[in-house]
Scaffold this motif. Structure first.
Motif, short mmCIF file in Angstrom:
data_model
loop_
_atom_site.label_atom_id
_atom_site.label_comp_id
_atom_site.label_asym_id
_atom_site.label_seq_id
_atom_site.Cartn_x
_atom_site.Cartn_y
_atom_site.Cartn_z
N ILE A 1 0.61 -1.76 0.22
CA ILE A 1 -0.38 0.48 -0.16
C ILE A 1 0.62 1.30 0.22
CG2 ILE A 1 -1.61 1.13 0.92
CD1 ILE A 1 -2.79 -1.44 2.32
N PRO A 2 1.06 2.15 -1.29
CA PRO A 2 1.63 3.23 -0.96
C PRO A 2 1.28 4.54 -0.41
CG PRO A 2 0.35 3.20 -2.93
CD PRO A 2 0.05 1.89 -1.77
N ILE A 3 1.83 5.74 -0.15
CA ILE A 3 2.02 5.97 0.76
C ILE A 3 1.22 7.54 -0.38
CG2 ILE A 3 2.28 7.69 2.55
CD1 ILE A 3 4.91 6.16 3.48
N GLU A 4 0.05 7.76 0.75
CA GLU A 4 -0.62 9.00 -0.84
C GLU A 4 -0.60 10.08 -0.66
OE1 GLU A 4 -1.57 7.37 -3.46
OE2 GLU A 4 -2.59 5.57 -3.56
N TYR A 5 -0.81 11.42 -0.68
CA TYR A 5 -0.92 12.81 -0.56
C TYR A 5 -2.27 12.68 -1.30
CZ TYR A 5 3.94 11.77 0.57
OH TYR A 5 4.77 10.71 1.15
N GLY A 6 -2.80 14.51 -0.34
CA GLY A 6 -3.91 14.83 -0.18
C GLY A 6 -5.05 14.56 -0.60
N ALA A 7 -6.19 14.63 -1.49
CA ALA A 7 -7.59 13.67 -1.13
C ALA A 7 -6.72 12.25 -2.14
CB ALA A 7 -8.09 14.16 -2.80
N ALA A 8 -5.54 11.64 -2.58
CA ALA A 8 -5.50 10.31 -2.89
C ALA A 8 -5.27 9.28 -1.64
CB ALA A 8 -3.52 10.47 -4.06
N ARG A 9 -5.69 9.80 -0.51
CA ARG A 9 -4.80 9.38 0.74
C ARG A 9 -6.57 8.03 0.51
NH1 ARG A 9 -1.41 10.13 4.90
NH2 ARG A 9 0.10 11.89 4.41
N GLU A 10 -7.53 9.06 0.61
CA GLU A 10 -8.45 8.28 0.88
C GLU A 10 -8.50 7.18 0.60
OE1 GLU A 10 -11.98 5.56 -0.72
OE2 GLU A 10 -10.56 6.46 -2.34
N ARG A 11 -7.43 6.57 -0.68
CA ARG A 11 -7.36 5.20 -1.80
C ARG A 11 -6.04 4.42 -0.73
NH1 ARG A 11 -6.50 8.25 -6.77
NH2 ARG A 11 -3.68 7.73 -5.85
N GLU A 12 -5.42 5.22 0.29
CA GLU A 12 -5.01 4.68 1.23
C GLU A 12 -5.37 4.15 2.51
OE1 GLU A 12 -0.47 5.38 3.59
OE2 GLU A 12 -1.59 6.83 2.75
N VAL A 13 -7.00 5.48 3.48
CA VAL A 13 -7.39 4.80 4.14
C VAL A 13 -8.26 3.60 3.72
CG1 VAL A 13 -9.34 5.41 5.69
CG2 VAL A 13 -7.58 7.14 4.24
N ARG A 14 -8.87 3.34 2.76
CA ARG A 14 -9.67 2.13 1.95
C ARG A 14 -8.95 1.17 2.23
NH1 ARG A 14 -13.14 1.54 -3.74
NH2 ARG A 14 -13.17 4.48 -3.35
N ALA A 15 -7.53 1.16 1.73
CA ALA A 15 -6.68 -0.14 1.31
C ALA A 15 -6.18 -0.54 3.10
CB ALA A 15 -5.50 -0.06 0.75
N LEU A 16 -6.06 0.50 3.92
CA LEU A 16 -5.95 -0.11 5.65
C LEU A 16 -6.69 -0.98 6.49
CD1 LEU A 16 -3.29 2.85 6.18
CD2 LEU A 16 -2.17 0.65 5.89
N ARG A 17 -7.65 -0.08 6.23
CA ARG A 17 -9.60 -1.00 6.11
C ARG A 17 -9.86 -2.23 6.12
NH1 ARG A 17 -13.95 2.44 6.33
NH2 ARG A 17 -13.74 2.06 8.56
N THR A 18 -9.13 -1.99 4.23
CA THR A 18 -9.50 -3.41 4.44
C THR A 18 -9.11 -4.79 4.59
OG1 THR A 18 -10.46 -2.56 1.91
CG2 THR A 18 -9.74 -4.92 1.86
N ILE A 19 -7.73 -4.27 4.88
CA ILE A 19 -7.05 -5.11 5.17
C ILE A 19 -7.41 -6.17 7.07
CG2 ILE A 19 -4.26 -5.91 6.43
CD1 ILE A 19 -3.26 -4.53 3.40
N ALA A 20 -7.63 -4.79 7.54
CA ALA A 20 -7.81 -4.54 9.09
C ALA A 20 -9.27 -5.58 9.13
CB ALA A 20 -8.00 -3.13 9.94
N ALA A 21 -10.40 -5.35 8.11
CA ALA A 21 -11.69 -5.87 8.56
C ALA A 21 -11.51 -7.39 7.93
CB ALA A 21 -12.19 -4.90 6.78
#
Length: 205
Positions: free
Chosen positions: A92-112
């Motif tokens: 999962i790459p470190i994102e910036y700006g509005a692209a952080r939504e992708r990072e959040v979603r990917a992290l929470r998918t693993i956690a889920a």
């Protein structure tokens, strides 16, 4: 910034609805739909405004928690998943700006996925008290961090809507609830959503 322009555009469209389209509508149903569309646009604009800021504060702690959890879970109980989850997290790459939504979603998918598996195993794995304690601690820690994300994100969005002039009266709150349900169903990538509910066995049903 691109996200700032996008938020301004969404608010301009919402204002156009309020000033020019809604006064021309004759039926209550049409006005209600137009008001809901306006709220959707305003809340999406608030999403864009606050997501990057809130995510920047929350993501490092959540990444660190996931990495630690994947090191401390009982390997014998998660042997089929641990390697895959570690690889997914590292990818999962470190994102910036509005692209952080992708990072959040990917992290929470693993956690889920991790929470679902841990919930399925809790009290039904034969791994002993130590394994039970590790699973309970994992569920509590990830659940607390996810709740922190939801509450901080929602509070920031509401504050942004208030500062932008969105009404917070009872009627607006009711429309906001309908908007949130609609957004979670049709635009899941633009709003926070809790961990998927753990699977239940057919016998439990």
């Amino acid at each position: 910034m691109a996200e700032e322009s996008s938020a301004r555009l969404l608010r301009a469209i919402a204002e156009e609805l309020a000033q020019h389209l809604m006064p021309e509508l004759s039926s209550a149903d049409a006005r209600e739909r137009a008001a809901l569309a306006r709220l959707v646009l305003e809340h999406l604009a608030a999403d864009i405004d606050v997501l990057a800021v809130v995510a920047a504060q929350w993501i490092p702690a959540f990444r660190a928690a996931l990495e630690e959890v994947l090191q401390t879970l009982p390997p014998a109980l998660f042997v089929e998943q641990l390697q895959s989850w570690r690889a997914d997290l590292a990818g999962i790459p470190i994102e910036y700006g509005a692209a952080r939504e992708r990072e959040v979603r990917a992290l929470r998918t693993i956690a889920a996925a991790l929470v679902r598996r841990a919930t399925d195993l809790a009290g039904n794995h034969g791994g002993g008290p130590a394994a039970d304690a590790a699973i309970t601690q994992t569920l509590g820690r990830l659940g607390a961090l996810d709740h922190q994300w939801l509450t901080r994100y929602d509070a920031a969005r509401q504050q942004k809507n208030v500062s932008s002039g969105t009404s917070a009266g009872p009627a607006s709150q009711a429309r906001m609830h309908r908007q949130r349900s609609w957004t979670q169903r049709w635009l899941p990538g633009t709003c926070a959503a809790a961990f998927p509910a753990p699977r239940t066995s057919r016998r439990a049903r």
